[in-house]
Design a protein around this motif. Sequence first.
Motif, short mmCIF file in Angstrom:
data_model
loop_
_atom_site.label_atom_id
_atom_site.label_comp_id
_atom_site.label_asym_id
_atom_site.label_seq_id
_atom_site.Cartn_x
_atom_site.Cartn_y
_atom_site.Cartn_z
N ASP A 9 -56.88 -1.02 -14.73
CA ASP A 9 -57.48 -2.03 -13.70
C ASP A 9 -56.53 -2.84 -13.22
N ILE A 10 -55.45 -3.02 -13.74
CA ILE A 10 -54.23 -4.16 -13.09
C ILE A 10 -52.93 -3.33 -12.78
N ARG A 11 -52.88 -2.18 -13.46
CA ARG A 11 -51.24 -1.65 -13.22
C ARG A 11 -51.16 -0.97 -11.68
N PRO A 12 -49.80 -0.83 -11.37
CA PRO A 12 -49.47 -0.24 -10.29
C PRO A 12 -49.73 1.45 -10.31
N TYR A 13 -49.71 2.18 -9.43
CA TYR A 13 -49.62 3.55 -9.62
C TYR A 13 -48.42 4.15 -9.89
N ARG A 14 -48.50 5.19 -10.49
CA ARG A 14 -47.55 6.18 -11.13
C ARG A 14 -47.37 7.14 -10.25
N ASP A 106 -41.08 -12.66 -1.19
CA ASP A 106 -40.47 -13.36 -2.48
C ASP A 106 -39.78 -11.83 -3.35
N ALA A 107 -41.11 -11.06 -3.79
CA ALA A 107 -40.99 -10.03 -4.62
C ALA A 107 -40.46 -8.71 -3.88
N ALA A 108 -41.04 -8.75 -2.58
CA ALA A 108 -40.61 -7.24 -1.97
C ALA A 108 -38.86 -7.17 -1.69
N LEU A 109 -38.73 -8.41 -1.31
CA LEU A 109 -37.18 -8.64 -0.68
C LEU A 109 -36.36 -8.52 -2.05
N LEU A 110 -36.63 -8.91 -3.20
CA LEU A 110 -35.84 -8.85 -4.44
C LEU A 110 -35.81 -7.50 -4.81
N ASP A 111 -37.00 -6.59 -4.91
CA ASP A 111 -36.96 -5.08 -5.04
C ASP A 111 -36.31 -4.42 -4.24
N THR A 112 -36.19 -4.99 -2.77
CA THR A 112 -35.09 -4.20 -1.86
C THR A 112 -33.77 -4.26 -2.21
N LEU A 113 -33.55 -5.48 -2.53
CA LEU A 113 -31.95 -5.92 -2.71
C LEU A 113 -31.62 -5.15 -3.95
N MET A 114 -32.68 -4.92 -4.84
CA MET A 114 -32.26 -4.34 -6.17
C MET A 114 -31.91 -3.04 -5.92
N ILE A 115 -32.93 -2.44 -4.99
CA ILE A 115 -32.89 -0.86 -4.82
C ILE A 115 -31.37 -0.66 -3.88
N TYR A 116 -30.89 -1.66 -2.93
CA TYR A 116 -29.83 -1.23 -2.25
C TYR A 116 -28.53 -1.37 -3.20
N ASN A 117 -28.83 -2.13 -4.38
CA ASN A 117 -27.60 -2.50 -5.09
C ASN A 117 -27.68 -1.39 -6.63
N GLY A 118 -28.39 -0.36 -6.31
CA GLY A 118 -28.41 0.62 -7.26
C GLY A 118 -29.08 0.23 -8.74
N ALA A 121 -36.00 -1.47 -9.51
CA ALA A 121 -36.86 -2.27 -9.08
C ALA A 121 -37.92 -2.82 -10.11
N ALA A 122 -38.31 -3.98 -9.81
CA ALA A 122 -39.44 -4.55 -10.69
C ALA A 122 -40.75 -4.31 -10.30
N GLU A 123 -41.68 -4.42 -11.39
CA GLU A 123 -42.95 -4.39 -11.00
C GLU A 123 -43.35 -5.93 -10.73
N ASN A 124 -44.26 -6.21 -9.85
CA ASN A 124 -44.51 -7.49 -9.42
C ASN A 124 -45.92 -8.04 -9.37
N ALA A 125 -46.00 -9.11 -10.09
CA ALA A 125 -47.37 -9.74 -10.06
C ALA A 125 -48.00 -10.29 -8.64
N ILE A 126 -49.13 -10.01 -8.33
CA ILE A 126 -50.02 -10.53 -7.21
C ILE A 126 -51.42 -10.85 -7.74
N ARG A 144 -45.49 -0.90 -6.56
CA ARG A 144 -45.12 -1.26 -7.82
C ARG A 144 -45.85 -2.71 -7.97
N ASN A 145 -46.80 -2.98 -7.45
CA ASN A 145 -47.51 -4.40 -7.57
C ASN A 145 -48.54 -4.30 -8.81
N PHE A 146 -48.79 -5.19 -9.65
CA PHE A 146 -49.81 -5.20 -10.59
C PHE A 146 -50.69 -6.50 -10.38
N ILE A 147 -51.90 -6.20 -10.53
CA ILE A 147 -52.99 -7.32 -10.21
C ILE A 147 -53.18 -8.47 -11.33
#
Length: 386
Positions: A9-14, A106-118, A121-126, A144-147
């Motif tokens: 009920d809370i996790r992101p999709y696989r 905040d979280a989306a740009l962090l993931d983007t920067l992580m991806i571009y730096n190899g 990406a984190a899972e993010n709380a919303i 990759r967002n969880f609720i």
Amino acid sequence: MVNDCNYDDIRPYRDSELKEGMKRAVASPELDKVLAFLFPNTNLEEYKQYLLSMNSVHEFQQKVIAKFLMDLVDKTGNGMEINGLEGLDRDKRYLYISNHRDIVLDAALLDTLMIYNGMHAAENAIGDNLCSRPWITEMMKLNRNFIVKRSGTKREIFDASRKLSSYIRENIENAVSSIWIAQREGRAKDSNDRTQESLLKMLSMSSGKDIKQGFVNLNITPVSISYEYDACDFLKAKEFQQKRDNPDFQKSKDDDVLSMQTGMMGYKGHIHYEVCEPLTYKLDAALTSDADRQTVIETVAEMIDKAIHSHYMLYPGNYVAYDEAEGTTKYLGVKYTEEQKATFDAYVAKQIAKIDLPNKDEAFLREKMLMMYSNLVRNYLKATEE
């Protein structure tokens, strides 16, 4: 590994769930409107077929989300970078705790920067308050967002917090996914970034009897986020007056959607992410094995706050706001020029002009705008004083 069934009920999709989730998302007429707004010169049906062709969450994040966000920053910002990744062990997973400025970015740009730096990406709380539309929920879980459940009875919220705590811990300790969560529920509208004890109490619910070791095992890594301009600053100032004039004022779901849109599409200037040193060893050294729960929580909060405050990137506008709020010219000629002061003052006036209120109090609104930008300087000075 994390047992997904316990957290459906809370996790992101696989990856195996991406296709069906994407089908539900693209079937929404509301998403059509959003895509038409974001990509005005794109064939809508062709783009939806492109979305449906994604085969993994990483592919979706890399080819769609990260690309869109980098293009967005090019259009609405003035450069973006991240520092501190070299201090991370790529075989470990971390609990990133950051200050909170923008609902989505905040979280989306962090993931983007992580991806571009190899990096992973984190899972993010919303918060579940953001899932006001079915297609938004689908897109969040595809990315990759969880609720985080924030509504219900006290018992329901307690049970949801315990489940959330376990989900975060299992991901970190089993090296499955890094996790991002804001240091507080909701954005710090006055930019006075402080870690809420309630967040740390939630994290401690899965610690077992050894609270100190429980926090050490989470690999807590503060992240300091700096936007030169907060695209939602005028909305935050407006809300300050609405709450001043009506203590019972509550934002609507539409207000959250407007903040999401404004934060994404508004001008942000330069953006800086600083990944601070993980607190793992500092916490282990600072706390005794028999430290009580409250002492541990207060120590963790202080360490997170000091790391975030001392790693702000401060811009000329921050120092202009500080001097104007304090009635000084301390930083004129040192941190900003007369021209930069004029630019910032014109920006504040333009933002205040966007505020539509029947009893608009411009002096109050300007005071709140200056507070948002000057509090960063105050916290930085306190965090870095010898």
